[in-house]
Design a protein around this motif. Sequence first.
Motif, mmCIF file in Angstrom:
data_model
loop_
_atom_site.group_PDB
_atom_site.id
_atom_site.type_symbol
_atom_site.label_atom_id
_atom_site.label_comp_id
_atom_site.label_asym_id
_atom_site.label_seq_id
_atom_site.Cartn_x
_atom_site.Cartn_y
_atom_site.Cartn_z
ATOM 1 N N ILE A 347 0.828 -1.207 0.000
ATOM 2 C CA ILE A 347 0.000 0.000 0.000
ATOM 3 C C ILE A 347 0.863 1.259 0.000
ATOM 4 O O ILE A 347 0.579 2.232 -0.723
ATOM 5 C CB ILE A 347 -0.953 -0.012 1.208
ATOM 6 N N ALA A 348 1.951 1.227 0.779
ATOM 7 C CA ALA A 348 2.816 2.404 0.855
ATOM 8 C C ALA A 348 3.578 2.633 -0.435
ATOM 9 O O ALA A 348 3.657 3.767 -0.935
ATOM 10 C CB ALA A 348 3.801 2.235 2.022
ATOM 11 N N GLU A 349 4.140 1.564 -1.031
ATOM 12 C CA GLU A 349 4.989 1.708 -2.207
ATOM 13 C C GLU A 349 4.192 1.934 -3.493
ATOM 14 O O GLU A 349 4.581 2.739 -4.336
ATOM 15 C CB GLU A 349 5.852 0.446 -2.368
ATOM 16 N N GLY A 350 3.099 1.198 -3.640
ATOM 17 C CA GLY A 350 2.389 1.220 -4.905
ATOM 18 C C GLY A 350 1.174 2.116 -4.953
ATOM 19 O O GLY A 350 0.710 2.489 -6.054
ATOM 20 N N PHE A 351 0.628 2.486 -3.792
ATOM 21 C CA PHE A 351 -0.664 3.181 -3.784
ATOM 22 C C PHE A 351 -0.664 4.432 -2.917
ATOM 23 O O PHE A 351 -1.720 4.908 -2.505
ATOM 24 C CB PHE A 351 -1.756 2.206 -3.330
ATOM 25 N N GLY A 352 0.537 4.940 -2.652
ATOM 26 C CA GLY A 352 0.636 6.201 -1.913
ATOM 27 C C GLY A 352 -0.011 6.169 -0.555
ATOM 28 O O GLY A 352 -0.464 7.203 -0.055
ATOM 29 N N GLY A 353 -0.102 4.971 0.054
ATOM 30 C CA GLY A 353 -0.707 4.835 1.370
ATOM 31 C C GLY A 353 -2.214 4.707 1.359
ATOM 32 O O GLY A 353 -2.837 4.624 2.418
ATOM 33 N N SER A 354 -2.822 4.653 0.180
ATOM 34 C CA SER A 354 -4.279 4.598 0.082
ATOM 35 C C SER A 354 -4.775 3.150 0.084
ATOM 36 O O SER A 354 -4.541 2.403 -0.875
ATOM 37 C CB SER A 354 -4.756 5.297 -1.187
ATOM 38 N N VAL A 355 -5.459 2.764 1.139
ATOM 39 C CA VAL A 355 -6.035 1.428 1.220
ATOM 40 C C VAL A 355 -7.115 1.257 0.160
ATOM 41 O O VAL A 355 -7.246 0.189 -0.457
ATOM 42 C CB VAL A 355 -6.605 1.171 2.633
ATOM 43 N N ALA A 356 -7.889 2.301 -0.076
ATOM 44 C CA ALA A 356 -8.965 2.234 -1.072
ATOM 45 C C ALA A 356 -8.405 1.989 -2.466
ATOM 46 O O ALA A 356 -8.943 1.187 -3.238
ATOM 47 C CB ALA A 356 -9.778 3.519 -1.039
#
Length: 446
Positions: A347-356
């Motif tokens: 989530i941190a590396e690929g999605f900027g911390g966005s769980v959604a």
Amino acid sequence: MLHDLLRIPITGLDVLVPIDVAAALLTAFVVVAPVLRRTREHPVRAVLVRTASLVVGAGIGLVVVWWTGDVLDLFGVSFTPVTRMWIAFAFAATALLVVVLVQGGWTLRVVAVGAAAVVALSAGLGVNVDFGFYKDVEQAVATNPYSTRSLSARPDATKPHQVVDAAGWRAPAGMPRDGEAFSVRIPGTVSHFRARKAVVWLPPAARTAHPPTLPVLVALSGQPGEPSDLFQTGDLGRYLDRYADAHHGLAPIVVAPDQLGAPAHNPMCVDSRRLGKSATYVMTDTVDWIRAHLPVAAAPSAWGIVGFSEGATCAMQFSTAHPDVFGSALAISSELAPRTGSIQNTIAEGFGGSVAAYRAAAPSAIMAAHGPYRDHLTVFGVGQDDAPYRASTAALRTVAEREGMQTSLVVSPGSAHDWNTVRYVLAHGLPTVIAHLGLPAMPGAL
């Protein structure tokens, strides 16, 4: 001479047995040397200490494999008993080496180093056979053996919508007998993604002066991996050559781009500020390059995508999110969602911390958002002994069928998350995909 050495097979008994025997004899000699040489140290005690070191080392190896593989899931796969055994042997030899380096004389220390090296080689070859990866020395040292070529953009800007009518196709005189694989540089014009060279495979019909309009397969390796893996290890070109041989040189064109950027890099086929725009590289730069440079049909029904492991997850992401591009997919051992390390790290590396954003990138979520699908095929493949990926495959297939996809399942008997599975699924799954791409159906396996 060198070429002959590089082409020596490393999976046959004529290579494996002598190395295994040498490893066993050297190890046994190191263990019983105190008795044979009658050194000052108590011989029985020394033999017992060295035997104990083998047992303790093997136990440590099994614990390390269990902790890193089963508990922490660092590798994303569950190791087979065969691989666990070989890793235990390697740890056992290392433990014996440590004991001898402390207790033994210089001569025995040299022998112990040699024994540990041969055991390590034996273990590496054993694991390689279990995973079905390298077939010869050349494949182990050459990541991409294909010569590089530069293709010019084709002058016909408007592509035919459908593939050639196979019934009316006649192979021209002088058509090559086999397909050809070569490397190309597909620039990251839009994505600015730093990709390695792609591999292109042309069937015999595409190698003629006036090639017919053909379907195309985009092929994605696993991670770690190289764009050439599905050809070098998966035998993709060999299977397609068999199809082309039975159909007057016709077969899909294959393009294997680099969705990773480096062997150990995993951008998860998404656009990320930290990991790069892998999705844009495949779906914009690569797709546009294929349309501009190769004689492929424009319709989604003529486009398919195939991948293994991380590449299969990417294939599911792309084919489900872009039914306007891909009408077929062959997913071999797909994950439920893109992943690099832990869920938190993903989530941190690929999605900027966005769980959604992470949840929305899972193929199941994409299918729910884009369904229902029409005239869309997904062939799923998995190893019979690959329990985690059997579960993820079953879950993905359930959602795909609920959203209107045609599906089929190929199970590789007696294999797990390895290249034995890949080859079996390609041989048995490609005919279904090729028929859906618009070329003649072929009964049985390739």
